[in-house]
Design a protein around this motif. Structure first.
Motif, short mmCIF file in Angstrom:
data_model
loop_
_atom_site.label_atom_id
_atom_site.label_comp_id
_atom_site.label_asym_id
_atom_site.label_seq_id
_atom_site.Cartn_x
_atom_site.Cartn_y
_atom_site.Cartn_z
N ALA A 1 1.02 -48.68 39.46
CA ALA A 1 0.97 -48.46 38.02
C ALA A 1 2.34 -48.71 37.41
O ALA A 1 3.36 -48.74 38.11
N LEU A 2 2.35 -48.91 36.10
CA LEU A 2 3.58 -49.01 35.32
C LEU A 2 3.61 -47.86 34.32
O LEU A 2 2.56 -47.47 33.79
N GLN A 3 4.80 -47.32 34.08
CA GLN A 3 4.90 -46.19 33.15
C GLN A 3 6.13 -46.33 32.27
O GLN A 3 7.22 -46.68 32.74
N PRO B 1 12.97 -44.55 29.96
CA PRO B 1 12.79 -45.09 31.31
C PRO B 1 11.54 -45.98 31.39
O PRO B 1 10.52 -45.71 30.75
N ILE B 2 11.63 -47.02 32.23
CA ILE B 2 10.49 -47.87 32.56
C ILE B 2 10.39 -47.90 34.08
O ILE B 2 11.34 -48.33 34.76
N TYR C 1 8.12 -43.24 42.28
CA TYR C 1 8.42 -44.28 41.32
C TYR C 1 9.92 -44.57 41.26
O TYR C 1 10.75 -43.75 41.69
N ALA C 2 10.25 -45.70 40.69
CA ALA C 2 11.65 -46.10 40.49
C ALA C 2 11.71 -47.11 39.37
O ALA C 2 10.72 -47.77 39.05
N LEU D 1 15.11 -42.61 40.45
CA LEU D 1 14.13 -42.47 41.53
C LEU D 1 13.44 -41.13 41.33
O LEU D 1 14.09 -40.14 40.98
N GLY D 2 12.13 -41.07 41.58
CA GLY D 2 11.46 -39.80 41.38
C GLY D 2 10.08 -39.75 42.01
O GLY D 2 9.60 -40.71 42.62
#
Length: 217
Positions: A70-72, A105-106, A119-120, A170-171
């Motif tokens: 996914a993209l966020q 953030p993207i 995600y990163a 990073l998360g």
């Protein structure tokens, strides 16, 4: 044929909407300024850059490409910055720097399980306001002098630091119940925040965030 095409288009857009979620989030932020320069202090004084507690609040939109990826994108208002503590002869002076910023953030996301996402990605942040608080413990201080020092530091930061900053993060987050999730991330500032550095001086900001969020279905 037109009815078939219309039905197909409606199904396509319905599928896209089913894969897109909006949400909100908020939580705790712990930020710290890092520098390659020693603190300017009087002889016999000791001090250093310390972490500062703050908060963040924001909104997000997530688009799933499939079950795994996914993209966020997000928009946050975050209270970041750092602080300096200098001690000498039993007196400690603490200067707390509140750099209030809009953080965008993207991230690219991977779902290790349906509940756990890692995600990163990059982020950009923009200055909204600067507030400095000076506190003296172990001694008596003139409040008017402290107020003047706070205003001088605020003007100095606004004049000499860049208003825009870039970095990487990073998360991971974990879905607790339906749309409710817990989220944690660490962001690394890549930008030298000093506009016109002298002798290769550098100032960067890193921050850790942990909080709760909710994605609407």
């Amino acid at each position: 044929m037109k009815k078939i095409l219309l039905a197909s288009a409606l199904a396509f857009f319905a599928g896209m909407n089913a894969q897109t979620k909006f949400g909100v989030k908020a939580g705790y932020a712990l930020s710290k300024l890092t520098s390659n320069e020693d603190l300017d202090a009087f002889e016999g004084a000791s001090g250093g850059l310390k972490s500062k507690s703050g908060f963040y609040i924001g909104a997000l939109v997530e688009h799933k490409l499939n079950n795994k990826f996914a993209l966020q994108g997000e928009v946050q208002y975050a209270n970041l910055g750092g602080k300096v503590e200098v001690s000498t002869m039993g007196i400690t002076v603490t200067e707390k720097f509140n750099f209030n910023r809009i953080v965008v953030p993207i991230t690219a996301r991977y779902y290790a399980t349906p509940e756990l996402g890692v995600y990163a990605g990059p982020y950009v942040s923009f200055r909204t306001s600067t507030k400095v608080n000076i506190d003296v413990s172990g001694g008596i201080a003139n409040q008017e002098v402290l107020n003047a020092g706070e205003r001088a530091l605020e003007e100095s930061f606004d004049d000499n630091l860049k208003s825009t900053e870039f970095g990487l993060l990073l998360g991971a987050d974990y879905n607790i119940y339906k749309g409710l999730f817990v989220d944690a991330r660490y962001s690394f500032g890549l930008t030298n925040m000093i506009k016109d550095p002298v002798n290769d001086e550098k100032l960067k900001m890193n921050f850790f965030q942990i909080g709760l969020g909710y994605k609407f279905k």
